[in-house]
Design an enzyme around this catalytic site. Structure first.
Site: not given
Length: 498
Positions: A99, A122, A135, A192, A261-262, A271
């Site tokens: 996530g 980001k 984060g 994604r 996930d990328n 990413d």
């Protein structure tokens, strides 16, 4: 969603009205939360070309309101910020739930092409998906993503964009304390492959269908008329991914972390972490210091792209309905990749026709490049200067090779091949220069800009962006940025740390 908008194109940050199509999905898809404020933010850099995509004029790019908004300190009108959930395979191993661990989606805004652009911060602070992380993103990685996103767009390679980098003196601990930053990323969607895997592996077919329907309606509406829209979705994503891999290979780009996930459902480069552009040609080069097994080496990227499409196909299987239909959608990958790469390589060599033995010419070219560790970008750019009837003018190109005799032998084959199609030096050079960049984002160039930025001097970040926005132009005033990297650059390493 990528549909025409009736809202006006904004003229200032105060009129940058945000909606959030992703927030129309059910609650399990995300968590609503505001970005964590970034203390005392300051502007590191903005991309005018990215801003133009959403109608932000140059005069807005230095506004304090923009800095505060893109630092996550000031909400945009009607925004509904959220962090999305997804899962994925990392280095070939199922990693479970992932996530947006440090990215927060503000929403989407009207784009000049009639579609929409999502704005994502980001480094905007911890989310429920941060998995023990803080984060935050550091200035180093934020500048690298910002510059490479815009460089790839200028090269004509599908990519997310980077609107701005906002810095702060706030520290985050990585291998050492580093200052933090937020990069504003833009894309029509950040969905994604792993977004679909999440619902498949959690056995939630209703949510899997909801996401697939959202993707088709918003970004592939032409597939609604297909006999099996979900199979058509997989086939189109497979085609786009194959083309993207060919474009990466043709320019010598290495992503470094091709986890599912990328991987973008829209076929975008997504990413930017431990990426790199090929310098001394080595097909097995690994740009990511973390990738000890070389899973994502340069020559592995095409097959990993295919592997990732299979992972997406597995996730979509319940919707497609049969293994046979899923395999049929995936079967086109190799043909699409081969055709696109062949087209790109012919263009890079200035070859206007296809001949039976062209593969032998290409194989021989890459073999001598590898044997002499020839700089990838310099070779193709210099190749455009070769003249059919003047081998004496090859000195700059020839000097890239340790084994000059091997180059001479190949150059003879190349000239013979060019003469088969009555190639003309001047027109061929113009065509080759238009597809062989003179400037790419070499790691040492990024490192130099980063080190200056860490001392609050952002001039080199701005200069690099200006150069990389016009990678095919000669730019004689910036010629040193196209030279072979200095010896100290060999010690540079990039990893997943950011």
């Amino acid at each position: 969603m990528n549909t025409p908008s009736a809202s006006p194109i904004p003229r200032s940050i105060d009129t940058l009205t945000v909606s959030n199509s992703f927030a129309t999905l059910p609650a399990p898809f995300y968590t609503h939360l505001a970005p964590s404020p970034l203390p005392s933010p300051y502007l590191v850099g903005t991309s005018r070309s990215a801003a133009a995509l959403i109608g932000l004029p140059q005069t807005t790019l230095s506004d304090e309101e923009l800095v505060q908004a893109l630092a996550g300190n000031r909400p945009l009108p009607n925004s509904a910020p959220l962090a999305a959930v997804y899962s994925g395979h990392q280095f070939g191993v199922w990693a479970g739930q992932l996530g947006d661990g440090r990215a927060i989606l503000l929403g989407d805004v009207a784009a000049r092409d009639g579609g929409r652009m999502e704005l994502q911060l980001k480094g905007a602070g911890a989310t429920p998906y941060s998995r023990m992380g803080d984060g935050r993103a550091v200035l180093r990685s934020s500048i690298r993503e910002y510059l490479c996103s815009e460089a790839m767009a200028a090269l004509g390679i599908p990519t997310s964009r980077a609107l701005a980098v906002i810095g702060s003196d706030q520290l985050a601990m990585r291998e050492r304390p580093e200052t933090t930053a937020v990069v504003t990323r833009m894309a029509p969607s950040f969905v994604r492959f792993g977004s679909f895997e999440h619902w498949y592996y959690n056995n939630q077919p209703e949510n899997l269908k909801t996401l697939a329907d959202y993707a088709i309606a918003g970004f592939y509406p032409e597939l609604l008329a297909a006999a099996n829209p979900y199979q058509a979705l997989l086939a189109e994503v497979t085609r786009r991914t194959a083309h993207l891999m060919a474009q990466w290979q043709a320019v010598g780009f290495m992503h470094g972390v091709m986890n599912t996930d990328n991987m973008s459902i829209l076929g975008l480069t997504l990413d930017y972490g431990p990426y790199g552009f090929m310098e001394a040609y080595d097909p097995g080069h690994i740009c990511n210091h973390t990738d000890q097994q070389g899973r994502y080496a340069y020559n592995k990227q095409p097959q990993i792209g295919h592997w990732n499409c299979f992972a997406l196909g597995q996730a979509l299987l319940p919707l497609i309905g049969s293994v046979e239909a899923t395999e049929a959608a995936l079967a086109s990958y190799q043909a699409h990749y081969d055709k696109k790469l062949d087209e790109l390589l012919h263009a890079k060599l200035g070859l206007a026709t296809q001949q039976a033995d062209d593969d032998k010419l290409l194989d021989a070219m890459f073999a001598i490049m590898q044997a002499s560790h020839v700089d990838f970008t310099l070779f193709f750019r210099q190749l455009g200067n070769l003249r059919l009837d003047d081998a004496g003018g090859d000195s700059a190109l020839r000097d890239l090779f340790i084994d000059r005799a091997a180059f001479d032998a190949w150059a003879l084959q190349y000239r013979t091949r060019l003469k088969l199609e009555n190639s003309q030096d001047q027109s061929r050079k113009l065509a080759m220069d238009a597809c062989n960049p003179k400037y790419v984002l070499r790691n040492y160039l990024a490192q130099t800009a980063i080190e200056q930025a860490q001392n609050k001097d952002f001039s080199e970040v701005g200069k690099l962006l200006e150069i990389l926005e016009n990678p095919f132009d000669e730019q004689p005033q910036h010629a040193k940025y196209s030279a072979l990297p200095p010896d100290w650059a060999r010690g540079l390493e990039v990893s997943c740390s950011s």
